[in-house]
Write a protein that holds these residues in place. Structure first.
Motif, PDB file in Angstrom:
ATOM      1  N   ASP A   1       0.879  -1.173   0.000  1.00  0.00           N
ATOM      2  CA  ASP A   1       0.000   0.000   0.000  1.00  0.00           C
ATOM      3  C   ASP A   1       0.914   1.220   0.000  1.00  0.00           C
ATOM      4  OD1 ASP A   1      -2.013   1.832   0.199  1.00  0.00           O
ATOM      5  OD2 ASP A   1      -2.817   1.094   2.112  1.00  0.00           O
ATOM      6  N   LEU A   2       1.204   1.729  -1.193  1.00  0.00           N
ATOM      7  CA  LEU A   2       2.288   2.698  -1.358  1.00  0.00           C
ATOM      8  C   LEU A   2       1.779   4.130  -1.547  1.00  0.00           C
ATOM      9  CD1 LEU A   2       4.667   0.694  -3.731  1.00  0.00           C
ATOM     10  CD2 LEU A   2       4.540   0.669  -1.229  1.00  0.00           C
ATOM     11  N   THR A   3       2.426   5.060  -0.853  1.00  0.00           N
ATOM     12  CA  THR A   3       2.158   6.491  -1.004  1.00  0.00           C
ATOM     13  C   THR A   3       3.413   7.258  -1.393  1.00  0.00           C
ATOM     14  OG1 THR A   3       2.588   6.924   1.350  1.00  0.00           O
ATOM     15  CG2 THR A   3       0.320   6.370   0.722  1.00  0.00           C
ATOM     16  N   GLU A   4       4.546   6.558  -1.460  1.00  0.00           N
ATOM     17  CA  GLU A   4       5.813   7.178  -1.824  1.00  0.00           C
ATOM     18  C   GLU A   4       6.631   6.202  -2.655  1.00  0.00           C
ATOM     19  OE1 GLU A   4       8.407   6.203   2.183  1.00  0.00           O
ATOM     20  OE2 GLU A   4       7.077   7.955   2.224  1.00  0.00           O
ATOM     21  N   PRO A   5       7.651   6.673  -3.377  1.00  0.00           N
ATOM     22  CA  PRO A   5       8.458   5.794  -4.216  1.00  0.00           C
ATOM     23  C   PRO A   5       9.119   4.684  -3.410  1.00  0.00           C
ATOM     24  CG  PRO A   5       8.853   8.081  -4.798  1.00  0.00           C
ATOM     25  CD  PRO A   5       8.029   8.101  -3.542  1.00  0.00           C
ATOM     26  N   MET A   6       9.307   3.537  -4.055  1.00  0.00           N
ATOM     27  CA  MET A   6       9.880   2.385  -3.374  1.00  0.00           C
ATOM     28  C   MET A   6      10.642   1.531  -4.379  1.00  0.00           C
ATOM     29  SD  MET A   6       7.910  -0.454  -1.056  1.00  0.00           S
ATOM     30  CE  MET A   6       8.835  -1.619  -0.051  1.00  0.00           C
ATOM     31  N   THR A   7      11.748   0.937  -3.924  1.00  0.00           N
ATOM     32  CA  THR A   7      12.491  -0.033  -4.726  1.00  0.00           C
ATOM     33  C   THR A   7      12.312  -1.409  -4.111  1.00  0.00           C
ATOM     34  OG1 THR A   7      14.158   1.594  -5.412  1.00  0.00           O
ATOM     35  CG2 THR A   7      14.762  -0.730  -5.565  1.00  0.00           C
ATOM     36  N   ILE A   8      11.944  -2.381  -4.941  1.00  0.00           N
ATOM     37  CA  ILE A   8      11.759  -3.761  -4.481  1.00  0.00           C
ATOM     38  C   ILE A   8      12.825  -4.622  -5.148  1.00  0.00           C
ATOM     39  CG2 ILE A   8      10.151  -5.691  -4.260  1.00  0.00           C
ATOM     40  CD1 ILE A   8       7.850  -3.709  -4.634  1.00  0.00           C
ATOM     41  N   ASP A   9      13.597  -5.332  -4.348  1.00  0.00           N
ATOM     42  CA  ASP A   9      14.746  -6.101  -4.824  1.00  0.00           C
ATOM     43  C   ASP A   9      14.352  -7.552  -5.092  1.00  0.00           C
ATOM     44  OD1 ASP A   9      17.206  -7.176  -5.358  1.00  0.00           O
ATOM     45  OD2 ASP A   9      18.029  -6.915  -3.348  1.00  0.00           O
ATOM     46  N   TYR A  10      14.579  -8.009  -6.335  1.00  0.00           N
ATOM     47  CA  TYR A  10      14.310  -9.398  -6.700  1.00  0.00           C
ATOM     48  C   TYR A  10      15.593 -10.137  -7.114  1.00  0.00           C
ATOM     49  CZ  TYR A  10       9.422  -7.858  -6.955  1.00  0.00           C
ATOM     50  OH  TYR A  10       8.179  -7.359  -6.670  1.00  0.00           O
ATOM     51  N   SER A  11      16.735  -9.574  -6.783  1.00  0.00           N
ATOM     52  CA  SER A  11      18.000 -10.125  -7.290  1.00  0.00           C
ATOM     53  C   SER A  11      18.288 -11.535  -6.787  1.00  0.00           C
ATOM     54  CB  SER A  11      19.163  -9.196  -6.917  1.00  0.00           C
ATOM     55  OG  SER A  11      19.272  -9.044  -5.505  1.00  0.00           O
ATOM     56  N   GLU A  12      17.736 -11.896  -5.630  1.00  0.00           N
ATOM     57  CA  GLU A  12      17.966 -13.238  -5.077  1.00  0.00           C
ATOM     58  C   GLU A  12      16.800 -14.187  -5.343  1.00  0.00           C
ATOM     59  OE1 GLU A  12      20.901 -14.113  -3.677  1.00  0.00           O
ATOM     60  OE2 GLU A  12      21.528 -12.082  -4.254  1.00  0.00           O
ATOM     61  N   LEU A  13      15.816 -13.732  -6.101  1.00  0.00           N
ATOM     62  CA  LEU A  13      14.604 -14.526  -6.331  1.00  0.00           C
ATOM     63  C   LEU A  13      14.668 -15.236  -7.676  1.00  0.00           C
ATOM     64  CD1 LEU A  13      11.710 -15.206  -5.277  1.00  0.00           C
ATOM     65  CD2 LEU A  13      10.911 -13.231  -6.599  1.00  0.00           C
ATOM     66  N   ASP A  14      14.543 -16.544  -7.654  1.00  0.00           N
ATOM     67  CA  ASP A  14      14.520 -17.341  -8.888  1.00  0.00           C
ATOM     68  C   ASP A  14      13.069 -17.644  -9.252  1.00  0.00           C
ATOM     69  OD1 ASP A  14      15.204 -18.981 -11.056  1.00  0.00           O
ATOM     70  OD2 ASP A  14      15.413 -20.762  -9.781  1.00  0.00           O
ATOM     71  N   SER A  15      12.336 -16.606  -9.590  1.00  0.00           N
ATOM     72  CA  SER A  15      10.912 -16.766  -9.919  1.00  0.00           C
ATOM     73  C   SER A  15      10.416 -15.542 -10.667  1.00  0.00           C
ATOM     74  CB  SER A  15      10.077 -16.945  -8.647  1.00  0.00           C
ATOM     75  OG  SER A  15       8.687 -16.980  -8.946  1.00  0.00           O
ATOM     76  N   PHE A  16       9.386 -15.741 -11.468  1.00  0.00           N
ATOM     77  CA  PHE A  16       8.584 -14.632 -11.970  1.00  0.00           C
ATOM     78  C   PHE A  16       7.936 -13.936 -10.780  1.00  0.00           C
ATOM     79  CE2 PHE A  16       5.869 -18.295 -11.535  1.00  0.00           C
ATOM     80  CZ  PHE A  16       4.744 -17.779 -10.913  1.00  0.00           C
ATOM     81  N   VAL A  17       7.420 -12.737 -11.004  1.00  0.00           N
ATOM     82  CA  VAL A  17       6.629 -12.014 -10.010  1.00  0.00           C
ATOM     83  C   VAL A  17       5.386 -11.485 -10.703  1.00  0.00           C
ATOM     84  CG1 VAL A  17       6.536 -10.047  -8.424  1.00  0.00           C
ATOM     85  CG2 VAL A  17       8.662 -11.331  -8.671  1.00  0.00           C
ATOM     86  N   ILE A  18       4.237 -11.604 -10.053  1.00  0.00           N
ATOM     87  CA  ILE A  18       2.991 -11.045 -10.573  1.00  0.00           C
ATOM     88  C   ILE A  18       2.538  -9.910  -9.653  1.00  0.00           C
ATOM     89  CG2 ILE A  18       0.548 -11.496 -11.064  1.00  0.00           C
ATOM     90  CD1 ILE A  18       1.361 -14.405 -11.655  1.00  0.00           C
ATOM     91  N   LEU A  19       2.210  -8.772 -10.248  1.00  0.00           N
ATOM     92  CA  LEU A  19       1.634  -7.641  -9.526  1.00  0.00           C
ATOM     93  C   LEU A  19       0.173  -7.510  -9.923  1.00  0.00           C
ATOM     94  CD1 LEU A  19       4.468  -4.962  -9.956  1.00  0.00           C
ATOM     95  CD2 LEU A  19       4.259  -6.758  -8.208  1.00  0.00           C
ATOM     96  N   ILE A  20      -0.711  -7.420  -8.932  1.00  0.00           N
ATOM     97  CA  ILE A  20      -2.161  -7.354  -9.160  1.00  0.00           C
ATOM     98  C   ILE A  20      -2.674  -6.053  -8.569  1.00  0.00           C
ATOM     99  CG2 ILE A  20      -4.359  -8.558  -8.863  1.00  0.00           C
ATOM    100  CD1 ILE A  20      -2.661 -11.052  -8.042  1.00  0.00           C
ATOM    101  N   GLY A  21      -3.101  -5.117  -9.428  1.00  0.00           N
ATOM    102  CA  GLY A  21      -3.530  -3.804  -8.974  1.00  0.00           C
ATOM    103  C   GLY A  21      -4.858  -3.856  -8.236  1.00  0.00           C
ATOM    104  N   MET A  22      -4.855  -3.299  -7.026  1.00  0.00           N
ATOM    105  CA  MET A  22      -6.063  -3.264  -6.203  1.00  0.00           C
ATOM    106  C   MET A  22      -6.721  -1.883  -6.197  1.00  0.00           C
ATOM    107  SD  MET A  22      -6.516  -6.304  -4.704  1.00  0.00           S
ATOM    108  CE  MET A  22      -6.140  -6.978  -6.302  1.00  0.00           C
TER     109      MET A  22
END
Length: 320
Positions: free
Chosen positions: A255-276
């Motif tokens: 639940d974001l109100t400001e800029p954010m960086t999300i790190d996936y460098s150690e993740l061996d998977s796709f990522v799905i984002l679902i807009g609410m």
């Protein structure tokens, strides 16, 4: 590799409502839309890519071409060319049937590839919306069958009044049903195996009662009783809040109100984002930029190392 958006598969149902099309800002006159399959690798129900180099291709065709680069090396070994998660929005104008899903082991005994574990995240539902999840009292398989036959099975089920933000984890074997007025996002294994236990004597457009699977379901049900089947979490702004972690998916709420960086460098998977809710811009480490608005679902390839977000928006993040 750029993030991928898909053309939704809209499913009209006898219990479907009118929330999905405006929520997704679609130009469609389709009625009684009960489900929007956002990302699907289910055979004969695959979603079609609508942007970029793979536009017009089916999801599993893209998986077969990109393999671990898209879904993660370990995921590709595990699932081969079938995308492993199914993402839906569900709008229930009427209550759905009471049902249960088998475990992988039981499904495979019955000739199916896998069972189904899933979760629900409740969106802006009707004020009196309810659902059922799990048993509230101990019953035997014999008592279960008798209660289905004499129309009292709902007396054994835990029922919840629900509101936006509520979350329910539904491991294979947990009896459940979505109630009237519920509007929710569903994340599940790629599987269409469902055993319908009870359908409230409902009839289809031809006047026939829908098929039940009472006997098949009896062996699937987990008869263990828990005190609370709702997922309890503390909502917070501007950080990822864990909702569900299991062998089939890991899901968090942002639940974001400001800029954010999300790190996936150690993740061996796709990522799905679902807009609410809301709308924002997402830029990955390769410079690909896309919008994420309420009602949109985006597949981020496993090769992506990080994303930066800007804007005011709420979304679910899920991966394996």
């Amino acid at each position: 590799m750029e993030p991928i958006k898909f053309q939704p598969l809209l499913k009209s149902t006898i219990w479907g409502g009118n929330k999905i099309i405006p929520f997704k800002h679609l130009d469609s006159t389709q009625e009684n839309v009960g489900e929007s399959w956002e990302i699907s690798g289910v055979k004969d129900n695959e979603t079609i890519v609508k942007n970029g180099a793979f536009a017009g291709k089916k999801l599993n065709e893209v998986v077969a071409e990109l393999k671990g680069k898209l879904i993660g090396e370990e995921n590709y070994k595990r699932f081969d060319n079938e995308f492993p998660l199914l993402i839906k929005f569900i709008d229930a104008r009427q209550q759905l049937s009471i049902q249960v899903h088998p475990t992988d082991e039981l499904a495979q005994k019955r000739g199916k590839e896998r069972g189904k574990t899933e979760m629900w995240y409740i969106m802006d539902s009707d004020k009196d919306a309810k659902l059922r999840s799990g048993l509230k009292k101990a019953i035997t398989p014999e008592e279960y069958k008798a209660m289905v036959e004499n129309d009292t099975i709902t007396d054994a089920l835990a029922e919840y009044n629900v509101k936006e933000g509520d979350c329910f984890f539904l491991p294979a074997g947990r009896i459940h049903s979505i109630g009237t007025g519920c509007f929710l996002a569903e994340i599940q294994q790629t599987s269409d195996v469902t055993y319908r236990i009870y359908d409230f004597k409902r009839r289809d457009k031809d006047g026939n009662e829908r098929q039940l699977h009472t006997k098949e379901a009896a062996e699937c049900i987990n008869y263990h009783v828990e005190s609370d089947y709702r997922t309890n979490y503390i909502a917070e702004k501007d950080r990822g809040v864990s909702l569900v972690q299991c062998n089939y998916f890991t899901t968090s709420l942002y639940d974001l109100t400001e800029p954010m960086t999300i790190d996936y460098s150690e993740l061996d998977s796709f990522v799905i984002l679902i807009g609410m809710k809301g709308e924002g811009t997402v830029t990955d480490n390769e410079g690909n930029t896309f919008t994420l608005a309420a009602g949109e679902t985006v597949l981020i390839p496993a090769t992506t190392k990080s994303i930066k977000t800007s804007g005011t928006m709420k979304f679910l993040e899920t991966y394996i």
